[in-house]
Write a protein that holds these residues in place. Structure first.
Motif, short mmCIF file in Angstrom:
data_model
loop_
_atom_site.label_atom_id
_atom_site.label_comp_id
_atom_site.label_asym_id
_atom_site.label_seq_id
_atom_site.Cartn_x
_atom_site.Cartn_y
_atom_site.Cartn_z
N ALA A 137 0.83 -1.21 0.00
CA ALA A 137 0.00 0.00 0.00
C ALA A 137 0.86 1.26 0.00
O ALA A 137 0.62 2.20 -0.78
N CYS A 138 1.89 1.31 0.85
CA CYS A 138 2.73 2.50 0.92
C CYS A 138 3.59 2.65 -0.34
O CYS A 138 3.85 3.78 -0.79
N ASN A 139 4.02 1.54 -0.90
CA ASN A 139 4.78 1.59 -2.15
C ASN A 139 3.97 2.27 -3.26
O ASN A 139 4.49 3.07 -4.03
N HIS A 140 2.67 1.96 -3.32
CA HIS A 140 1.79 2.59 -4.30
C HIS A 140 1.46 4.03 -3.92
O HIS A 140 1.49 4.93 -4.75
N LEU A 141 1.15 4.24 -2.64
CA LEU A 141 0.76 5.58 -2.19
C LEU A 141 1.87 6.59 -2.40
O LEU A 141 1.64 7.71 -2.90
N TRP A 142 3.09 6.21 -2.02
CA TRP A 142 4.22 7.12 -2.11
C TRP A 142 4.88 7.12 -3.48
O TRP A 142 5.77 7.92 -3.75
N GLY A 143 4.46 6.19 -4.35
CA GLY A 143 5.04 6.13 -5.69
C GLY A 143 6.51 5.79 -5.68
O GLY A 143 7.28 6.28 -6.51
N THR A 144 6.94 4.94 -4.75
CA THR A 144 8.36 4.64 -4.60
C THR A 144 8.87 3.59 -5.59
O THR A 144 10.08 3.42 -5.74
N GLY A 145 7.97 2.86 -6.22
CA GLY A 145 8.34 2.01 -7.34
C GLY A 145 9.22 0.82 -7.03
O GLY A 145 9.94 0.33 -7.91
N LEU A 146 9.19 0.30 -5.80
CA LEU A 146 9.97 -0.89 -5.49
C LEU A 146 9.40 -2.10 -6.23
O LEU A 146 8.18 -2.24 -6.39
N THR A 147 10.30 -2.97 -6.67
CA THR A 147 9.88 -4.19 -7.33
C THR A 147 9.39 -5.20 -6.29
O THR A 147 9.62 -5.04 -5.08
N GLN A 148 8.76 -6.28 -6.77
CA GLN A 148 8.33 -7.35 -5.88
C GLN A 148 9.52 -7.93 -5.12
O GLN A 148 9.43 -8.21 -3.92
N ALA A 149 10.64 -8.11 -5.80
CA ALA A 149 11.83 -8.66 -5.14
C ALA A 149 12.33 -7.73 -4.04
O ALA A 149 12.75 -8.19 -2.97
N GLU A 150 12.30 -6.43 -4.29
CA GLU A 150 12.76 -5.47 -3.28
C GLU A 150 11.81 -5.44 -2.08
O GLU A 150 12.24 -5.33 -0.93
N LEU A 151 10.52 -5.54 -2.34
CA LEU A 151 9.55 -5.60 -1.24
C LEU A 151 9.76 -6.86 -0.42
O LEU A 151 9.67 -6.83 0.82
#
Length: 322
Positions: A137-151
């Motif tokens: 949710a925060c990755n989308h909200l903040w637009g930080t663009g982390l990949t699935q592997a990074e998450l």
């Protein structure tokens, strides 16, 4: 309320941000453990473990909302239901938001609305689901663009098994490493949750005190062929005898009434019932919805439990909805 603070994280660098949403809602699944082989901790620390997770349709929902610019990087938590009680300001959701913010250099805060279907401190992955849903949710909200592997790498730093709800389905974990397990078909579970939770550390300490009873396999070795073959075939009847949890004896020694819960489920027709992870929840594998209803009635009438839930599996990992 919690201030964003540093959590050990992988090598994720700040990057341009492109988020414009004001609110993002994410669902993440609970889990059962089909197999858990654990060696007792030695003199140098924690014992190693091999765990097969299966994602079940017990959904935790996290809605992340933007804060005003004067919120100064805080995380606020709101329970989704009036009866949910207060949320831990240093719990899995707050820690996940902090880990992501620290990793990518975000300084703004976030409001998190949590709706749980996974009881906390049950062994069903409540904390992992909260953390996974918050990261997405925060990755989308903040637009930080982390990949699935990074998450997944961030989630791994939040605890053993914390990355699994990001992928869902079925996977095997060796410590912080996670690999998919091939599986077919649908599995029906009845989940018996006692009123009182159990601290995982207490269950692990008892297991170690018992000398790692049940650890017949060296953790990290290959999984039994019977387990992987049953999952590939989508055969619950073949899966039942391959289910295993080395922590079960320790958990039952702490909560002796669970022995009767397991026996009640199996008398009512469950293919197999066993403690989930560090407990105290018991998962009963059943053949179909008719059997599930019969086992649910028997467990509900036992007077030994706080709640009895039914869930199918496997299901997908954390995803944005709405």
């Amino acid at each position: 309320m919690s201030h964003l603070r540093a959590v050990p994280s992988p090598d994720v660098h700040p990057r341009p941000r492109s988020g414009s949403a004001t609110s993002v809602r994410v669902e993440a699944p609970g889990r059962v453990t089909l197999f858990h082989s654990r060696a007792a901790a030695g003199p140098e620390g924690e014992g190693s473990a091999t765990t097969v997770y299966q994602a079940v349709r017990l959904i935790t929902t996290v809605t992340a909302r933007r804060q005003s610019r004067d919120a100064h990087g805080t995380v606020t938590l709101t329970p989704g239901e009036p009866g949910d009680g207060p949320l831990d300001p240093q719990g899995p959701a707050a820690r996940a938001a902090s880990a992501l913010a620290e990793a990518v250099g975000v300084t703004e805060g976030v409001d998190l609305l949590l709706r749980r279907r996974v009881p906390a401190h049950s062994g069903l992955g409540a904390g992992a689901a909260e953390a996974a849903a918050t990261l997405v949710a925060c990755n989308h909200l903040w637009g930080t663009g982390l990949t699935q592997a990074e998450l997944r790498a961030l989630a791994a730093g939040l605890g053993e098994g914390a990355a699994f709800p990001l992928t869902g389905a079925c996977a095997v974990g060796h410590g912080q490493e996670l690999s998919p397990v091939m599986t077919r078909g649908t599995y029906q579970w009845v989940l018996a949750v006692p009123t009182r939770g159990l601290d995982p550390a207490e269950a692990l300490a008892r297991h170690d005190a018992l000398g790692g009873v049940g650890s017949r396999q060296v953790p990290g070795a290959e999984l039994p062929d019977s387990l992987t073959a049953a999952l590939r075939a989508g055969d619950p009847s073949a899966l039942a005898p391959a289910l295993r949890n080395d922590l079960e004896e320790a958990v039952v020694s702490l909560r002796p009434e669970l022995a009767e819960v397991i026996a009640t489920a199996q008398r009512a027709g469950a293919l197999r019932a066993l403690v989930v992870g560090t407990g105290p929840a018991v998962a009963a594998l059943v053949t179909d919805t008719v059997c599930a209803a019969r086992v649910t009635r028997a467990l509900s009438a036992s007077g030994l439990l706080g709640v009895v839930l039914r869930a199918d599996a496997p299901v997908a990992g954390a995803r944005v909805v709405g």
